[in-house]
Motif scaffolding. Structure first.
Motif, PDB file in Angstrom:
ATOM      1  N   ILE A   1       2.077  -7.177  -1.160  1.00 39.25           N
ATOM      2  CA  ILE A   1       2.326  -5.787  -0.768  1.00 39.25           C
ATOM      3  C   ILE A   1       1.597  -4.871  -1.739  1.00 39.25           C
ATOM      4  CG2 ILE A   1       4.075  -4.017  -0.385  1.00 39.25           C
ATOM      5  CD1 ILE A   1       4.135  -6.297   1.628  1.00 39.25           C
TER       6      ILE A   1
ATOM      7  N   ASP B   1       0.260  -0.708  -2.728  1.00 37.52           N
ATOM      8  CA  ASP B   1       0.933   0.581  -2.886  1.00 37.52           C
ATOM      9  C   ASP B   1       0.646   1.543  -1.727  1.00 37.52           C
ATOM     10  OD1 ASP B   1       2.074  -0.254  -5.233  1.00 37.52           O
ATOM     11  OD2 ASP B   1       0.431   0.515  -6.503  1.00 37.52           O
TER      12      ASP B   1
ATOM     13  N   SER C   1       1.288  -0.665   3.902  1.00 40.95           N
ATOM     14  CA  SER C   1       1.777  -1.929   3.361  1.00 40.95           C
ATOM     15  C   SER C   1       3.250  -1.823   3.008  1.00 40.95           C
ATOM     16  CB  SER C   1       0.965  -2.322   2.133  1.00 40.95           C
ATOM     17  OG  SER C   1       1.424  -3.528   1.590  1.00 40.95           O
ATOM     18  N   LEU C   2       3.657  -0.677   2.474  1.00 36.58           N
ATOM     19  CA  LEU C   2       5.062  -0.525   2.086  1.00 36.58           C
ATOM     20  C   LEU C   2       5.984  -0.463   3.298  1.00 36.58           C
ATOM     21  CD1 LEU C   2       4.703   2.030  -0.859  1.00 36.58           C
ATOM     22  CD2 LEU C   2       5.310  -0.386  -1.045  1.00 36.58           C
ATOM     23  N   LYS C   3       5.478   0.063   4.417  1.00 38.60           N
ATOM     24  CA  LYS C   3       6.303   0.145   5.621  1.00 38.60           C
ATOM     25  C   LYS C   3       6.656  -1.226   6.184  1.00 38.60           C
ATOM     26  CE  LYS C   3       4.624   4.661   7.151  1.00 38.60           C
ATOM     27  NZ  LYS C   3       3.895   5.403   8.210  1.00 38.60           N
ATOM     28  N   THR C   4       5.834  -2.244   5.838  1.00 35.15           N
ATOM     29  CA  THR C   4       6.096  -3.601   6.330  1.00 35.15           C
ATOM     30  C   THR C   4       7.124  -4.346   5.504  1.00 35.15           C
ATOM     31  OG1 THR C   4       4.270  -4.510   5.037  1.00 35.15           O
ATOM     32  CG2 THR C   4       3.742  -3.722   7.225  1.00 35.15           C
ATOM     33  N   LEU C   5       7.511  -3.745   4.376  1.00 30.77           N
ATOM     34  CA  LEU C   5       8.412  -4.442   3.455  1.00 30.77           C
ATOM     35  C   LEU C   5       9.772  -4.755   4.098  1.00 30.77           C
ATOM     36  CD1 LEU C   5       8.693  -5.564   0.597  1.00 30.77           C
ATOM     37  CD2 LEU C   5       9.559  -3.320  -0.119  1.00 30.77           C
TER      38      LEU C   5
ATOM     39  N   LYS D   1       8.854  -1.210  -6.037  1.00 36.30           N
ATOM     40  CA  LYS D   1       8.453  -1.444  -4.647  1.00 36.30           C
ATOM     41  C   LYS D   1       9.569  -1.055  -3.673  1.00 36.30           C
ATOM     42  CE  LYS D   1       4.351  -3.231  -5.416  1.00 36.30           C
ATOM     43  NZ  LYS D   1       3.115  -2.584  -4.911  1.00 36.30           N
TER      44      LYS D   1
ATOM     45  N   ALA E   1       9.352   1.943  -0.880  1.00 39.71           N
ATOM     46  CA  ALA E   1       9.590   1.692   0.546  1.00 39.71           C
ATOM     47  C   ALA E   1      10.733   2.546   1.075  1.00 39.71           C
ATOM     48  CB  ALA E   1       9.884   0.208   0.754  1.00 39.71           C
ATOM     49  N   ASP E   2      11.801   2.743   0.271  1.00 37.86           N
ATOM     50  CA  ASP E   2      12.920   3.592   0.687  1.00 37.86           C
ATOM     51  C   ASP E   2      12.485   5.029   0.891  1.00 37.86           C
ATOM     52  OD1 ASP E   2      14.747   1.576   0.839  1.00 37.86           O
ATOM     53  OD2 ASP E   2      15.526   1.863  -1.214  1.00 37.86           O
TER      54      ASP E   2
ATOM     55  N   LEU F   1      10.717   5.245   4.290  1.00 39.09           N
ATOM     56  CA  LEU F   1      11.651   5.091   5.390  1.00 39.09           C
ATOM     57  C   LEU F   1      12.598   6.286   5.500  1.00 39.09           C
ATOM     58  CD1 LEU F   1      12.526   1.290   4.983  1.00 39.09           C
ATOM     59  CD2 LEU F   1      11.032   2.346   6.693  1.00 39.09           C
TER      60      LEU F   1
ATOM     61  N   SER G   1      19.535   1.782   3.116  1.00 37.95           N
ATOM     62  CA  SER G   1      18.286   1.661   2.338  1.00 37.95           C
ATOM     63  C   SER G   1      18.256   0.330   1.592  1.00 37.95           C
ATOM     64  CB  SER G   1      18.162   2.819   1.361  1.00 37.95           C
ATOM     65  OG  SER G   1      19.204   2.752   0.405  1.00 37.95           O
TER      66      SER G   1
END
Length: 694
Positions: free
Chosen positions: A583, A585, A589-593, A656, A660-661, A664, A677
């Motif tokens: 993943i 930055d 990419s972060l949305k797929t976490l 990370k 991602a939070d 979202l 979250s």
């Protein structure tokens, strides 16, 4: 003047002036004469000397101014003049008579002088040959006296008496002050013969030169034999004998060949004396089987190291004494011997070697002489020391003996110089001891390698390493107390480490290869730490300590890596770290976490529970893995470093999740019921982790 005066005054004035017979007053002649007379009288200066003399004469005669007196005065004066003239004539007659008699006497004397001249001429004619012969004889006498003086001076300067020849050449006569004075005089005669050789007739100079050379050679032979006799029984502690021998050596140095032969014989005599003394010090008896009062070295030195040390100490003490005594004998007179040898080489230039610029170095010659004196002692010392070294299998003893020999070798270098022949014996003994040390160590290593099996259960250094380190401490202490540590800070000890430590460290490394992690690193560090502790007190082992520190650092890094992996796997953090490695930055990419299985709510809650169960005893459990590591500081450092790396990994995971939070949260702001979250599902913070693992 008187005559004219009286002639003019012969007629009275009254008659001239008042006489009735005179012409009348009116006549001119009488009047002129009177006026003339009056004028002359009035014009006369009564201050004139002649007038004054005349008046004094008249006054002396008591003349009265009367007519009779005036008439007789002229006559009386003339009479007196005539009488005076007569007396003068009579006196001159007497003088003439005397002159005649003198003339007669002079003629008589001239006659006698002529007769004497004739007699003298006859005598000169008769005595001339006799005087010439006498003059010739006087000249011959003077020449004979001059020749006699020259002969006496020649005899006194160029010839010596029979007694002096006896003193100079006879071996029955002592070598004393008279001998040296006579030798000095004969050498001066030999030198002054150059004056005789410069004359037209060189026969006398050649004869004197030959005779003086013969006497000088005989004197030097006598001096050489006397010094040889003195050297055989020379007491180096007697200053009186030393003074006479020193002077004799200084004189003998003018013959370099005899001087060198004398030194050779002296070295031989001293070698025998010192060899007997050393043998007596070892066994307690001399070569003549005479027992000594001192306790012999062989009876009081039971330890081999002390035995060798006592022998070396005796050799050193003897060398110092010998050098001091010979220094007084050969060096105390400054450069006298050097100047004498220089004079001898100038008179015998064929003795000088080609390329030899330095005539004589007193210190160097002294060192060489002392070295030759110690040849017998060195030979006996070598035999006894090699016997001790070869008769013992103890490697430590062999090395201590080698260090002891090296210490005394450096001392002898200061005493005798680096070119001394005695040092070859020390080099041989030191090399022999080191060869014996290496051989004993290789035998020991071979014996230990045959018994190697497995590492101890507690991963402590094996017994063979402990024994080796004890031996290494003894060797390092021996090296530290030797003079080698002053001149060479560690290079000489590297060979000892190569023979003593390296084979056993290699054996420990082989044992560690059969162990699994982290036991192999723990075992290696325990062994390395033990070796480091043994070498730390010695500065000359700093290079090897640096190598040990590097190896320890490598194994410590392996333990840190092992502990880090333990913490990450035991805590479950590795489950989160593995998918996060892919993943980036970026927002996409972060949305797929959250879509990853690992970060689904159920999995993330399980990971959080596993982490909470791990944290209370995490450090204790991690330290338990290293409990067999003997250095507790290393255990703490390794665990703390692994914990720091674990905290860094957790901070990475946390960052990370938070990123991602944030993405979202912005997208689900408008929804009525937002999903929980990631942070809520995994609530632990990095601050809490650091506090719990500190």
């Amino acid at each position: 003047m008187a005559t004219s005066y009286f002639s003019e005054r012969s007629t009275p004035v009254s008659q001239d002036v008042l006489s009735p017979a005179s012409p009348a007053a009116g006549t001119s002649r009488p009047s002129n004469a009177l006026s003339t007379r009056i004028t002359s009288v009035l014009s006369a200066s009564y201050a004139d000397l002649e007038i004054r003399d005349a008046l004094e004469t008249l006054d002396a005669r008591g003349v009265r101014n009367t007519a009779e007196t005036r008439r007789q005065l002229r006559l009386d004066v003339q009479k007196e003049v005539i009488q005076c003239n007569g007396e003068v004539v009579r006196d001159f007659g007497q003088v003439a008579e005397q002159l005649k008699r003198i003339g007669t006497a002079i003629n008589s004397l001239n006659k006698y002088c002529d007769e004497m001249r004739s007699h003298i001429a006859a005598a000169n004619h008769d005595t001339g040959p006799v005087l010439e012969e006498a003059s010739s004889l006087m000249q011959q006498k003077k020449q004979a006296e001059t020749k006699q003086q020259i002969l006496n001076a020649f005899n006194s300067h160029f010839l010596i008496s029979e007694d002096e020849v006896t003193v100079l050449t006879s071996t029955a006569e002592p070598v004393d002050e008279e001998f040296f004075q006579t030798l000095t005089r004969v050498k001066k005669i030999h030198h002054d013969c150059q004056v005789l050789l410069g004359t037209e007739d060189q026969r006398l100079g050649l004869e004197v030169l030959e005779r003086s050379s013969k006497h000088i050679n005989a004197a030097y032979q006598k001096l050489y034999r006397w010094i040889e006799r003195e050297f055989k029984t020379l007491d180096l502690e007697n200053p009186q004998i030393n003074a006479s021998v020193r002077r004799s050596l200084r004189v003998l140095a003018e013959r370099p060949t005899l001087f060198q032969n004398c030194l050779d014989s002296f070295a031989g005599a001293r070698e025998n004396i010192l060899s007997d003394s050393f043998y007596a010090a070892l066994t307690g008896s001399t070569s003549e089987s005479q027992n000594l009062a001192t306790k012999p070295i062989e009876f009081q030195a039971h330890d081999p190291l002390r035995y060798v040390g006592d022998m070396l100490a005796w050799a050193h003490s003897t060398t110092v004494s010998e050098r001091e005594a010979l220094e007084v004998l050969f060096i105390s007179d400054g450069d006298e011997i050097k100047r004498s040898i220089q004079a001898g080489l100038e008179s015998e230039p064929w003795l000088r070697e080609e390329g030899d610029e330095e005539v004589f170095d007193g210190r160097k010659a002294l060192n060489q002489l002392v070295s030759r004196d110690l040849t017998g002692v060195a030979r006996l010392l070598r035999q006894r020391t090699e016997q001790v070294v070869q008769s013992h299998d103890d490697a430590t003893l062999a090395y201590k003996i080698a260090n002891l020999i090296g210490f005394y070798k450096s001392t002898f270098v200061k005493l005798l110089g680096a070119d001394s022949e005695v040092l070859e014996v020390f080099d041989t003994l030191e090399n022999s001891a080191m060869r014996q040390f290496r051989a004993n160590m290789r035998d020991h290593v071979a014996a230990v390698q045959g018994d190697l099996a497995v590492a101890p259960a507690d991963l402590s250094p094996p017994d063979f390493l402990e024994e080796t380190l004890q031996m290494l401490k003894a060797l390092a202490k021996s090296y530290d107390t030797s003079i080698a540590t002053v001149d060479d800070r560690g290079d000489g000890f590297q060979s000892v480490l190569a023979e003593t430590l390296d084979p056993f460290m290699s054996g420990c490394e082989n044992l560690g290869k059969g162990l699994s992690a982290p036991d192999n690193s723990i075992f290696a560090i325990n062994c390395l730490m033990a070796a480091k502790a043994a070498l730390t007190p010695y500065p000359f082992a700093k290079d090897r300590l640096s190598e040990l520190d590097e190896t320890i650092s490598e194994h410590t890094a392996q333990l840190v890596e092992y502990q880090h992996q333990y913490l990450t796997y035991t805590s479950g953090l590795n489950i989160l770290l593995e998918p996060l490695s892919g993943i980036s930055d970026t927002a996409e990419s972060l949305k797929t976490l959250p879509e990853l299985d690992t970060f689904k709510p159920e999995a993330l809650i399980a990971a959080s529970q596993q982490l909470d169960e791990f944290l209370p005893s995490a450090l204790i459990d991690a330290a338990e893995n290293l409990k067999r590591l003997q250095n507790r500081t290393t255990v703490q450092n390794v665990t703390e470093e692994a914990a720091d790396r674990f905290c860094e990994d957790f901070e990475f995971v946390e960052s990370k999740l938070m990123a991602a939070d944030d993405l979202l949260y912005k997208e689900e702001d408008e929804k009525e019921e937002p999903a929980p979250s990631l942070r809520d599902l995994f609530p632990r913070t990095s601050g809490e982790i650091r506090v719990l693992l500190s």
